[in-house]
Each structure stands twice: as structure tokens, then as C-alpha cells.
Design a protein around this motif. Structure first.
Motif, PDB file in Angstrom:
ATOM      1  N   PRO A 208      40.974  45.533  23.961  1.00 18.72           N
ATOM      2  CA  PRO A 208      40.421  46.314  25.070  1.00 18.72           C
ATOM      3  C   PRO A 208      40.004  45.474  26.281  1.00 18.72           C
ATOM      4  CG  PRO A 208      38.976  46.408  23.133  1.00 18.72           C
ATOM      5  CD  PRO A 208      40.249  45.789  22.697  1.00 18.72           C
ATOM      6  N   VAL A 209      39.502  44.276  26.049  1.00 22.96           N
ATOM      7  CA  VAL A 209      39.087  43.416  27.177  1.00 22.96           C
ATOM      8  C   VAL A 209      40.305  42.998  27.997  1.00 22.96           C
ATOM      9  CG1 VAL A 209      38.104  41.174  27.803  1.00 22.96           C
ATOM     10  CG2 VAL A 209      36.990  42.572  26.056  1.00 22.96           C
ATOM     11  N   ILE A 210      41.324  42.523  27.300  1.00 21.95           N
ATOM     12  CA  ILE A 210      42.540  42.087  28.006  1.00 21.95           C
ATOM     13  C   ILE A 210      43.207  43.271  28.688  1.00 21.95           C
ATOM     14  CG2 ILE A 210      44.843  41.069  27.714  1.00 21.95           C
ATOM     15  CD1 ILE A 210      43.610  39.449  25.345  1.00 21.95           C
ATOM     16  N   ASP A 211      43.197  44.424  28.005  1.00 22.68           N
ATOM     17  CA  ASP A 211      43.818  45.616  28.588  1.00 22.68           C
ATOM     18  C   ASP A 211      43.092  46.061  29.859  1.00 22.68           C
ATOM     19  OD1 ASP A 211      45.818  47.743  28.389  1.00 22.68           O
ATOM     20  OD2 ASP A 211      44.103  49.057  28.066  1.00 22.68           O
ATOM     21  N   GLU A 212      41.778  45.992  29.827  1.00 21.88           N
ATOM     22  CA  GLU A 212      40.986  46.388  31.004  1.00 21.88           C
ATOM     23  C   GLU A 212      41.277  45.466  32.191  1.00 21.88           C
ATOM     24  OE1 GLU A 212      36.385  46.127  32.343  1.00 21.88           O
ATOM     25  OE2 GLU A 212      36.707  46.892  30.312  1.00 21.88           O
ATOM     26  N   ILE A 213      41.367  44.154  31.906  1.00 20.18           N
ATOM     27  CA  ILE A 213      41.669  43.193  32.971  1.00 20.18           C
ATOM     28  C   ILE A 213      43.082  43.437  33.507  1.00 20.18           C
ATOM     29  CG2 ILE A 213      42.027  40.727  33.470  1.00 20.18           C
ATOM     30  CD1 ILE A 213      39.783  40.174  31.369  1.00 20.18           C
ATOM     31  N   ALA A 214      44.004  43.713  32.594  1.00 20.48           N
ATOM     32  CA  ALA A 214      45.396  43.972  33.004  1.00 20.48           C
ATOM     33  C   ALA A 214      45.473  45.198  33.916  1.00 20.48           C
ATOM     34  CB  ALA A 214      46.272  44.169  31.765  1.00 20.48           C
ATOM     35  N   GLN A 215      44.753  46.246  33.536  1.00 20.95           N
ATOM     36  CA  GLN A 215      44.776  47.468  34.345  1.00 20.95           C
ATOM     37  C   GLN A 215      44.177  47.224  35.727  1.00 20.95           C
ATOM     38  OE1 GLN A 215      43.810  51.282  32.633  1.00 20.95           O
ATOM     39  NE2 GLN A 215      44.192  50.535  30.549  1.00 20.95           N
ATOM     40  N   ALA A 216      43.139  46.404  35.775  1.00 21.60           N
ATOM     41  CA  ALA A 216      42.491  46.107  37.062  1.00 21.60           C
ATOM     42  C   ALA A 216      43.444  45.414  38.034  1.00 21.60           C
ATOM     43  CB  ALA A 216      41.250  45.243  36.833  1.00 21.60           C
ATOM     44  N   HIS A 217      44.421  44.682  37.483  1.00 18.04           N
ATOM     45  CA  HIS A 217      45.360  43.942  38.334  1.00 18.04           C
ATOM     46  C   HIS A 217      46.726  44.615  38.413  1.00 18.04           C
ATOM     47  CE1 HIS A 217      42.918  40.294  39.032  1.00 18.04           C
ATOM     48  NE2 HIS A 217      42.431  40.509  37.822  1.00 18.04           N
TER      49      HIS A 217
END
Length: 293
Positions: A208-217
Motif C-alpha cells: 500500500p505504501v508503494i502503491d500510494e506513492i506510485a499513484q501520486a506520481h
């Protein structure tokens, strides 16, 4: 963030490379040619992967001049010992179809027979002096073993290729490497190994952390993980046989992670190794004959 890294002997190496671990020989030629077409200029293979010949063929088929491509390979433990390692180089160079290898590593530290490891590393030093390789290094070497190696050899390894991904980042290894001017290079840089070892319901790809960062970019988790390595100064060698993923993994220059995002990814480290414990690699368990060129 630089797209090339300067090794301790002044040789420049692309920061982002293309790996072929577990890529079947019949798929290797096309995937290497595709990677080079996309823009990769560092190709990482190993004698033990059984696809060096196909890597060489993929390079030929790419039509890109040899001088533009950085070839990295690794000697397997069955070819450790001084004379054996010199012959191991000849086998690898012959299969790759080259006279000079850009970076040659010892694939594992054979801690159960360290004299063989030292003999092999001294052979690498001779190959470097003779201009047959441009840089030498090690793989899967932990800090205590590194100190033993440095005490008995003359040339500091340029690179230590180890398992590094968000769930296992080996900060102690990275610190020891940095103290000696050794570049840390990440194998399984996106934690692909977490997908087929252990609990596959929780992997770096659905974290979830990596996914959230990915979505932000507006990026993929894989792109975020590659970017994380490069911004922290490591070399990374992601692998894929799918053209769209080969291209996506290389397309990481158009965005930048914040210091907070880097820290959040660092904090995902579980301390749990997914690959084999380097001390468990013995000739008895892992011997394999590396064929002639």
C-alpha cells in the motif's frame, strides 16, 4: 540523479541495467535486443544463468556498437580457484562473443572454502591488470566476509551485487560497501523474489505504501522502486521478458521521489532475506559444471 555511476577505478557504468536471471535461453536473445532498443546499455548475466551465449547474440542482433554496451557477468563457484577462474573468464567471454568484459564478479563468496574464493579473486585482479576486464567485483558478500577478502587481496571490489529491494534493503551491507568506495548494485531490485518466496499475498508490487506513492506520481509501483534505487545512489538491474515492462522499467527519469517518500520506502525493510543465505552456498550443494564456450 545521474544516469551513470563512476566506479572506484574511474570506469563509468550505467546506473540502470537489464537483468536476465531465470530468463530462459530461448527468450534471452529477443529480450536483450528489446532492452537495448529501448535504451538500456548495461546488461547483467552470469555463467550460472546458462544464457551468456544468448546475451551475446541479443547484443549482436541489436546492431548497437559493442563500445556502447556495458557487459557484466559472474563466475560460478565451480570455477573458483586461481586457474579455474582464469578459464571461467575464457568460457564467459567466448559465449558472450567478446574479448573484454566490462565488469566481472564472483557470484558468491564460498565461505566454506575461502582459499578458493581468494584464488578466484586474485585471478580477477590479473585479468584486470591484463585489460581483459575493465572492473572487478563481488556478489552476495556480507561485511564480515568483505573484510576477510580485503585483508588477503590487493584491489578493492568496484561493485557488490546483493539482494536489495524495499522489503530487504541490507543497510549494513550498503554502509560497509560505501565505507570502502564499493558501489552497491541491487539484484531483485523490485522485490520480484518476494512474489514467489513466502507469502505471495503481500509483495512489493501490491504494497500500500508503494502503491500510494506510485499513484501520486502517475507511475507504476515498479517504476517507483527503480527510481528509489537510483535516487539513493545504487545501481539496479530489473528483469522482464515483456516488451512493455522492459520499456516501463527504463522510463524512470521523468519524475522524482521526495525525501519523505524515500524514507517511507526505506521503512518497509523487514530484515527478512528472500534469497539464499550466502553462507549456505557450498560446492557440495550448489556445484554445477559450467559448459565450455
Amino acid at each position: 540523479m545521474t544516469t551513470t555511476l563512476t566506479l572506484d577505478n574511474g570506469v563509468e557504468m550505467p546506473a540502470l541495467g537489464f537483468g536476465v536471471f531465470q530468463t530462459p535461453p530461448e527468450e534471452t536473445v529477443a529480450s536483450v535486443a528489446e532492452a537495448l532498443k529501448v535504451g538500456y546499455r548495461l546488461i547483467d548475466t552470469a555463467a550460472a544463468y546458462g544464457n551468456e551465449r544468448e546475451v551475446g547474440e541479443g547484443i549482436k542482433q541489436s546492431g548497437i556498437d559493442r563500445s556502447e554496451i556495458f557487459i557484466e557477468t559472474k563466475l560460478w563457484i565451480s570455477d573458483y580457484g586461481h586457474d579455474e577462474a582464469l578459464h571461467g573468464f575464457e568460457k564467459s567471454a567466448g559465449k558472450l562473443g567478446v574479448e573484454q568484459i566490462d565488469l566481472l564478479l564472483l557470484h558468491q563468496p564460498l565461505t566454506s572454502d575461502f582459499d578458493r574464493t581468494i584464488g578466484a579473486y586474485r585471478a580477477l585482479e590479473e585479468l584486470l591488470a591484463a585489460g581483459k576486464v575493465r572492473a572487478i567485483g563481488v556478489s552476495n558478500v556480507m561485511p564480515d566476509v568483505l573484510e576477510r577478502l580485503l585483508a588477503e587481496t590487493a584491489i578493492v571490489p568496484a561493485v557488490n551485487q546483493v539482494e536489495v529491494h524495499p522489503y530487504f534493503s541490507q543497510p549494513d551491507v550498503q554502509k560497509a560497501d560505501a565505507e570502502h568506495g564499493i558501489l552497491t548494485q541491487a539484484w531483485s531490485p523490485m522485490g520480484g523474489i518476494t512474489s514467489y518466496r513466502g507469502d505471495s499475498s503481500r509483495t512489493t508490487f501490491n504494497d500500500p505504501v508503494i502503491d500510494e506513492i506510485a499513484q501520486a506520481h502517475g507511475r507504476t509501483p515498479a517504476q517507483v522502486m527503480v527510481r528509489w534505487h537510483l535516487q539513493e545512489g545504487r545501481s539496479a538491474i530489473p528483469k522482464s521478458v515483456k516488451p512493455e515492462r522492459i520499456a516501463a522499467n527504463f522510463d524512470v527519469l521523468g519524475f522524482e521521489l521526495t525525501a519523505d517518500e524515500l524514507s517511507r520506502i526505506d521503512a518497509l525493510d523487514t530484515g527478512v532475506r528472500s534469497g539464499p543465505d550466502p553462507d549456505a552456498i557450498t560446492l557440495e550443494s550448489f556445484h554445477r559444471d559450467i559448459p565450455e564456450a
